[in-house]
Design a protein around this motif. Structure first.
Motif, short mmCIF file in Angstrom:
data_model
loop_
_atom_site.label_atom_id
_atom_site.label_comp_id
_atom_site.label_asym_id
_atom_site.label_seq_id
_atom_site.Cartn_x
_atom_site.Cartn_y
_atom_site.Cartn_z
N UNK A 118 0.82 -1.21 0.00
CA UNK A 118 0.00 0.00 0.00
C UNK A 118 0.85 1.26 0.00
N UNK A 119 1.97 1.22 0.70
CA UNK A 119 2.82 2.41 0.77
C UNK A 119 3.43 2.72 -0.59
N UNK A 120 3.72 1.68 -1.39
CA UNK A 120 4.22 1.87 -2.75
C UNK A 120 3.12 2.48 -3.62
N UNK A 121 1.90 1.97 -3.48
CA UNK A 121 0.77 2.51 -4.24
C UNK A 121 0.54 3.98 -3.91
N UNK A 122 0.67 4.32 -2.62
CA UNK A 122 0.41 5.69 -2.20
C UNK A 122 1.39 6.67 -2.85
N UNK A 123 2.65 6.29 -2.94
CA UNK A 123 3.67 7.17 -3.53
C UNK A 123 3.50 7.24 -5.05
N UNK A 124 3.41 6.08 -5.70
CA UNK A 124 3.28 6.07 -7.16
C UNK A 124 1.93 6.64 -7.61
N UNK A 125 0.91 6.51 -6.76
CA UNK A 125 -0.41 7.05 -7.11
C UNK A 125 -0.42 8.55 -7.28
N UNK A 126 0.55 9.24 -6.68
CA UNK A 126 0.64 10.69 -6.83
C UNK A 126 0.84 11.10 -8.29
#
Length: 398
Positions: A118-126
């Motif tokens: 989830x933390x990877x998704x949060x950063x790349x989702x930006x």
């Protein structure tokens, strides 16, 4: 203060997300939640069975389940933006806040299980926020460039042309050291030791894995692919979903077969050492995109055209509660497989680990169906939505 009204769901998409979550759980059980102890079975026959189970699970789900989940993340982003735009609202700033919350959820989850994403998704989702207004023709080009994984291709070609460089990079060596360290902690350490490692070193190991395997390129490409499907409004029409699935199915199969053949041929072509490792990862990533599309197209056709709708609807609540279920998988899995818990990573072979995973997935299916009959959202989904809007969000169904 206004109340946020629950939206109508598209069950086939929730069911597909539930299928991806089940695949993620089964794969994590093969990996013992990053405690990769290779079991030995006394009987030669059962050793062969055990090896087959491991290889089958990796073939079926490794690089495919997360790919489906990532594709649906991009589609969900577009659906949220489109829904709010229809009301005259610009959702971009609130989506960034939503990603901040996901980052916090991911970090908390990562304290328990290093491999959570989830933390990877949060950063790349930006990156989706500025890309949302980019014209489709340019967005397609960006997506293709990301899927090509040009840095990985350059690395592979460089290693082929320079045998003296045929060894892991410093970042790969450092990543492997962190994984070797965490194996001992997860197998023999206390719960406090696991938390202490995951506070920082676990996050570093996860990010290094994402960078060294160029997974960040594929993930962002999948986010964009989901957003493009949203722009085409395929998700809004059952007829469109079936038509595009039929159209893409043979191309997906051909793509998958071609790149898996390349993976198998690399050793025969004389590729060895670290070049073989980089090349295998690269071409398997390409092949996995084809298999991911096979799953999506096949799942859609089964759902709408072959009488599987009622059965597949049983896993839709799992996907509808994806944040809750994903975090539950992490927490329960760690307690089952690590040394401070039931220590199944040492006590179970791959076949037994698969049975544990299947049993847990069955529990999640039953529990999710029970919950969704009584509540609009899963617990974490309700919290995420409430904090996103800072307004009252109904939970209990009337």
């Amino acid at each position: 203060m206004t109340t946020i009204v629950p939206k109508k769901r598209i069950n086939s998409i929730d069911a597909l997300r539930g299928f991806a979550l089940i695949g993620i759980m089964l794969l994590h059980c093969m990996e013992r939640f990053d405690l990769t102890i290779i079991p030995e079975v006394a009987s030669p026959f059962w050793q062969r069975v055990d090896t087959f189970v491991y290889e089958a699970m990796y073939f079926l789900f490794a690089g495919k389940s997360y790919a489906i989940f990532s594709f649906l993340f991009g589609l969900s982003f577009y659906m949220q933006m489109d829904s709010q735009a229809a009301k005259g609202n610009d959702f971009r700033a609130r989506f960034v806040w939503r990603l901040v919350l996901l980052f916090l959820f991911g970090y908390i989850n990562g304290l328990i299980y290093m491999g959570e994403f989830f933390i990877i998704y949060a950063v790349l989702g930006l990156f989706l926020v500025p890309l949302y207004k980019v014209p489709t023709k340019y967005l397609v080009v960006v997506m293709i460039l990301l899927f090509l994984q040009i840095p990985a291709i350059v690395s592979f070609v460089t290693l082929l042309g320079n045998p003296t460089l045929n060894e892991p990079s410093y970042l790969n060596v450092y990543m492997n050291q962190l994984y070797a360290t965490c194996a001992g902690i997860y197998a023999e350490g206390s719960f406090k030791d696991v938390l202490a490692f995951n506070v920082w070193n676990g996050e570093v190991a996860k990010w290094l894995w994402t960078i060294n395997n160029y997974r960040y390129l594929q993930l962002l490409g999948l986010f964009i692919a989901g957003m493009l499907v949203g722009r085409m409004e395929i998700h809004k029409s059952e007829e469109k979903m079936v038509r595009y699935s039929r159209l893409m199915l043979p191309y997906s199969l051909a793509w998958f077969v071609v790149f898996y053949l390349i993976v198998w041929l690399l050793p025969a072509l004389g590729v060895t050492g670290f070049a073989l490792s980089v090349g295998t990862t690269l071409f398997k990533t390409f092949a996995n995109l084809g298999m991911m599309m096979l799953y999506i197209c096949g799942f859609t056709l089964l759902y709408y055209n072959h009488g599987w709708k009622k059965g597949l609807d049983r896993i839709a609540p799992v996907g509808r509660m994806s944040v809750t279920n994903y975090m539950a998988q992490s927490m329960v899995g760690v307690c089952l497989f690590y040394g401070f818990g039931a220590n199944l990573a040492v006590q179970c072979n791959y076949l037994q680990s698969l049975c544990v995973g299947l049993l847990f997935c069955l529990v999640q299916i039953l529990y999710s169906n029970w919950w969704i009959k009584r509540f609009y959202y899963g617990p974490m989904e309700w919290l995420w939505r409430t904090l996103t809007w800072m307004q009252r969000v109904p939970l209990v169904r009337k």
